[in-house]
Motif scaffolding. Sequence first.
Motif, PDB file in Angstrom:
ATOM      1  N   HIS A   1      67.469  39.566  63.624  1.00 21.65           N
ATOM      2  CA  HIS A   1      66.936  39.879  65.084  1.00 21.65           C
ATOM      3  C   HIS A   1      67.699  39.153  66.082  1.00 21.65           C
TER       4      HIS A   1
ATOM      5  N   ALA B   1      73.427  41.447  70.720  1.00 19.46           N
ATOM      6  CA  ALA B   1      73.846  42.965  71.038  1.00 19.46           C
ATOM      7  C   ALA B   1      73.410  43.560  72.212  1.00 19.46           C
ATOM      8  N   GLU B   2      71.980  43.335  72.361  1.00 19.36           N
ATOM      9  CA  GLU B   2      71.494  44.034  73.580  1.00 19.36           C
ATOM     10  C   GLU B   2      72.162  43.301  74.864  1.00 19.36           C
ATOM     11  N   HIS B   3      72.361  42.245  74.750  1.00 10.35           N
ATOM     12  CA  HIS B   3      73.225  41.837  76.236  1.00 10.35           C
ATOM     13  C   HIS B   3      74.645  41.667  75.943  1.00 10.35           C
ATOM     14  N   GLY B   4      75.042  42.597  74.918  1.00  8.49           N
ATOM     15  CA  GLY B   4      76.706  42.642  74.900  1.00  8.49           C
ATOM     16  C   GLY B   4      77.412  41.716  74.456  1.00  8.49           C
TER      17      GLY B   4
ATOM     18  N   SER C   1      76.562  43.567  65.986  1.00  4.83           N
ATOM     19  CA  SER C   1      76.946  43.266  67.379  1.00  4.83           C
ATOM     20  C   SER C   1      77.967  44.350  67.937  1.00  4.83           C
ATOM     21  N   PRO C   2      78.049  44.663  69.339  1.00 11.77           N
ATOM     22  CA  PRO C   2      78.917  45.557  69.676  1.00 11.77           C
ATOM     23  C   PRO C   2      80.377  45.500  69.380  1.00 11.77           C
TER      24      PRO C   2
ATOM     25  N   ARG D   1      70.687  41.308  66.942  1.00 12.95           N
ATOM     26  CA  ARG D   1      70.454  42.368  67.721  1.00 12.95           C
ATOM     27  C   ARG D   1      69.896  42.012  69.136  1.00 12.95           C
ATOM     28  N   ALA D   2      69.433  41.071  69.265  1.00 11.87           N
ATOM     29  CA  ALA D   2      69.238  40.455  70.597  1.00 11.87           C
ATOM     30  C   ALA D   2      70.640  40.244  71.241  1.00 11.87           C
TER      31      ALA D   2
END
Length: 155
Positions: A19, A25-28, A80-81, A22-23
């Motif tokens: 989690h 990753a949402e912020h790059g 992650s990206p 993923r959080a």
Amino acid sequence: FADILLVTDGEDMDSYPLHAARAAAEHGVGIYAVGLGSEEGTRIPVRTEGGTVEYLRSKDGGEVRSKLDSKTLHDMVNASPRGQYLPAGTYNFDLVGFYEKTIAAEGGREVYEENVAWTEIFQPFLLAGLALYLAYLLYPERPRAGGLTPVEAKA
């Protein structure tokens, strides 16, 4: 870019690492993980007060073993990206080389170097303290003239 360099054995301590990945990753935010330890697990040495080495035990008396959780670290990096996983295991590894070949090699990176030059400014305070100490030595404490009168004894 903002990235996380995570150096860990990957054991989950009742958290939610996927989690968190993923959080991020949402912020790059990219995750670069270095996995330490062995998949089989090793005992955790603890030095006692007497200088002997014992191994950590749980409350019920069983041996506590630390294991490398490569799967969780792989999953975090893949969520992650950008990122990479380095399974260092129990061997020596070159963290600087890992950084230079993976993280710093990506385009758009700027590395800031900061040099701090310290200036010591204690000298004026030292001189002032010495001057006050010398003044104390030169002018000893004495009562003011007429300030105290001797008490006469009554017969």
